[in-house]
Design a protein around this motif. Structure first.
Motif, PDB file in Angstrom:
ATOM      1  N   PHE A   1       0.892  -1.838   0.112  1.00  0.00           N
ATOM      2  CA  PHE A   1      -0.013  -0.158   0.250  1.00  0.00           C
ATOM      3  C   PHE A   1       0.431   1.338   0.286  1.00  0.00           C
ATOM      4  O   PHE A   1       0.681   2.301  -0.538  1.00  0.00           O
ATOM      5  CB  PHE A   1      -0.746   0.282   1.544  1.00  0.00           C
ATOM      6  N   ASP A   2       2.277   0.898   1.263  1.00  0.00           N
ATOM      7  CA  ASP A   2       2.748   2.605   0.429  1.00  0.00           C
ATOM      8  C   ASP A   2       3.385   2.793  -1.194  1.00  0.00           C
ATOM      9  O   ASP A   2       2.831   3.630  -1.749  1.00  0.00           O
ATOM     10  CB  ASP A   2       3.809   2.280   1.356  1.00  0.00           C
ATOM     11  N   LYS A   3       3.885   1.522  -1.980  1.00  0.00           N
ATOM     12  CA  LYS A   3       3.467   2.090  -3.326  1.00  0.00           C
ATOM     13  C   LYS A   3       2.481   2.009  -4.044  1.00  0.00           C
ATOM     14  O   LYS A   3       2.770   3.392  -4.448  1.00  0.00           O
ATOM     15  CB  LYS A   3       3.973   0.468  -4.120  1.00  0.00           C
ATOM     16  N   ILE A   4       1.576   1.532  -3.731  1.00  0.00           N
ATOM     17  CA  ILE A   4       0.361   2.602  -4.382  1.00  0.00           C
ATOM     18  C   ILE A   4       0.362   3.688  -4.000  1.00  0.00           C
ATOM     19  O   ILE A   4      -0.545   4.178  -4.927  1.00  0.00           O
ATOM     20  CB  ILE A   4      -0.743   1.270  -3.852  1.00  0.00           C
ATOM     21  N   ASN A   5       0.287   4.056  -2.589  1.00  0.00           N
ATOM     22  CA  ASN A   5      -0.003   5.043  -2.207  1.00  0.00           C
ATOM     23  C   ASN A   5       1.101   6.345  -3.118  1.00  0.00           C
ATOM     24  O   ASN A   5       0.927   7.175  -3.309  1.00  0.00           O
ATOM     25  CB  ASN A   5       0.087   5.179  -1.022  1.00  0.00           C
ATOM     26  N   LYS A   6       2.270   6.067  -3.495  1.00  0.00           N
ATOM     27  CA  LYS A   6       2.818   6.723  -3.834  1.00  0.00           C
ATOM     28  C   LYS A   6       2.634   7.089  -5.047  1.00  0.00           C
ATOM     29  O   LYS A   6       3.118   8.217  -6.288  1.00  0.00           O
ATOM     30  CB  LYS A   6       4.347   5.935  -4.106  1.00  0.00           C
ATOM     31  N   ARG A   7       2.148   5.684  -6.171  1.00  0.00           N
ATOM     32  CA  ARG A   7       2.110   6.723  -7.635  1.00  0.00           C
ATOM     33  C   ARG A   7       1.079   7.060  -7.568  1.00  0.00           C
ATOM     34  O   ARG A   7       1.207   8.926  -8.728  1.00  0.00           O
ATOM     35  CB  ARG A   7       1.124   4.569  -7.741  1.00  0.00           C
TER      36      ARG A   7
END
Length: 331
Positions: free
Chosen positions: A275-281
């Motif tokens: 979810f951290d990577k998705i939030n950055k995207r």
């Protein structure tokens, strides 16, 4: 020192050094140390003679041109000072009956699919009937839209602002690249039915803009922004961020048929959501959308299409887009 792996032709998305060298007859290749160290991985030693260039040694190496070069092609791969070093090597090759090949102009165009327009003068270039631009953030349906336009005979819109084109742009001064000339020939070489279309994705656009001053940006993009621009927007940035994450995680970027769908299903269940990577995207796409709107402000003809609308009614929206680009040619 680590090799500069961003420099074409060490690594690019449309070919490889193996593919490049496989098209060459036995040649003499001068190369910076980083290229020479990697040479053994790319071609049999018997196929090409590799000569490493160390800083400050050009003059002595070129002055002692070998008679064995006679009748052979001479290439130069270097990161810095290409134009000046190429001129000296060309003179040295001529003295022993060898031919220096200026690959940014003579080899690169055919390597990436350019036609004879690369060598033609401006007066000899075939006129374009129409040009247009598709622009969007990633994972917004631009490939789907480009394929719809192509099926209707509206050019062959591809992503031209990415490797390996970006590498020629990035090293334009070393190679003596005239960006306006480059753009004109790119348009003619990649046109279909007299129509040129390009597809620009924000993530590839920003690095190019960072490399160019305003006059250079105008030289390369000025004509494209004066043409009809189709701005494709995916309004749900959550869906877009998840789509991007899943594409990277499964290495499946497009699902066009049952075979693609089957391959996707085999990998999707193994994906662990981050979810951290998705939030950055998500944050990146929100920012990119704002910057794209700013980039398009000077464009006089912009048609905004929502991704959800295009998917829901492709035929009707495609017809509207064709009319926007060229009313006379629209079916």
């Amino acid at each position: 020192m680590q090799p500069n792996l961003n420099f074409w032709p060490i690594q690019n998305e449309t070919g490889s050094v193996e593919r490049f060298l496989s098209r060459l007859d036995a040649s003499v290749i001068f190369a910076d140390p980083e290229f020479s160290r990697l040479a053994g991985s790319f071609a049999p030693a018997a196929a090409h003679e590799w000569i490493a260039l160390a800083p400050g040694q050009d003059e002595s190496v070129f002055a002692n041109a070998s008679p064995s070069w006679k009748g052979r092609n001479i290439f130069l791969f270097c990161v810095a000072g290409y134009a000046a070093r190429a001129a000296r090597l060309k003179d040295a090759a001529a003295k022993v009956g060898a031919r220096f090949v200026d690959w940014p102009y003579e080899v690169f165009p055919s390597f990436v699919g350019f036609n004879d327009s690369w060598r033609q003068t401006d007066d000899e270039l075939a006129p374009l009937r129409r040009q247009f631009l598709i622009i969007s953030t990633a994972r917004s349906g631009s490939t789907y839209l480009a394929e719809l336009l192509q099926k209707n005979g509206f050019g062959n819109p591809k992503e031209h602002i990415r490797k390996p084109y970006f590498e020629l742009i990035r090293h334009r001064k070393a190679f003596g690249i005239d960006l306006a000339r480059f753009g004109r020939r790119l348009e003619r070489a990649c046109a279909s039915n007299g129509m040129f279309g390009s597809k620009v994705i924000s993530g590839f656009l920003w690095p190019v803009l960072a490399e160019l001053n305003q006059s250079e940006q105008d030289a390369l993009f000025g004509g494209w922004l004066k043409a009809p621009v189709v701005y494709l927007v995916r309004e749900s940035k959550v869906d877009q961020a998840i789509s991007d994450f899943m594409a990277n995680a499964t290495t499946t970027w497009h699902v066009r048929n049952n075979e693609d769908l089957s391959a996707y299903k085999k990998t999707v269940d193994a994906v662990t959501f981050d979810f951290d990577k998705i939030n950055k995207r998500f944050s990146t796409y929100v920012k990119d959308e704002t910057e794209l709107r700013n980039f398009l402000r000077p464009a006089p003809q912009v048609k905004t299409i929502r991704y959800a609308d295009l998917i829901a009614e492709p035929e009707g929206h495609t017809r509207d887009i064709l009319m926007f680009i060229d009313p006379q040619a629209a079916p």
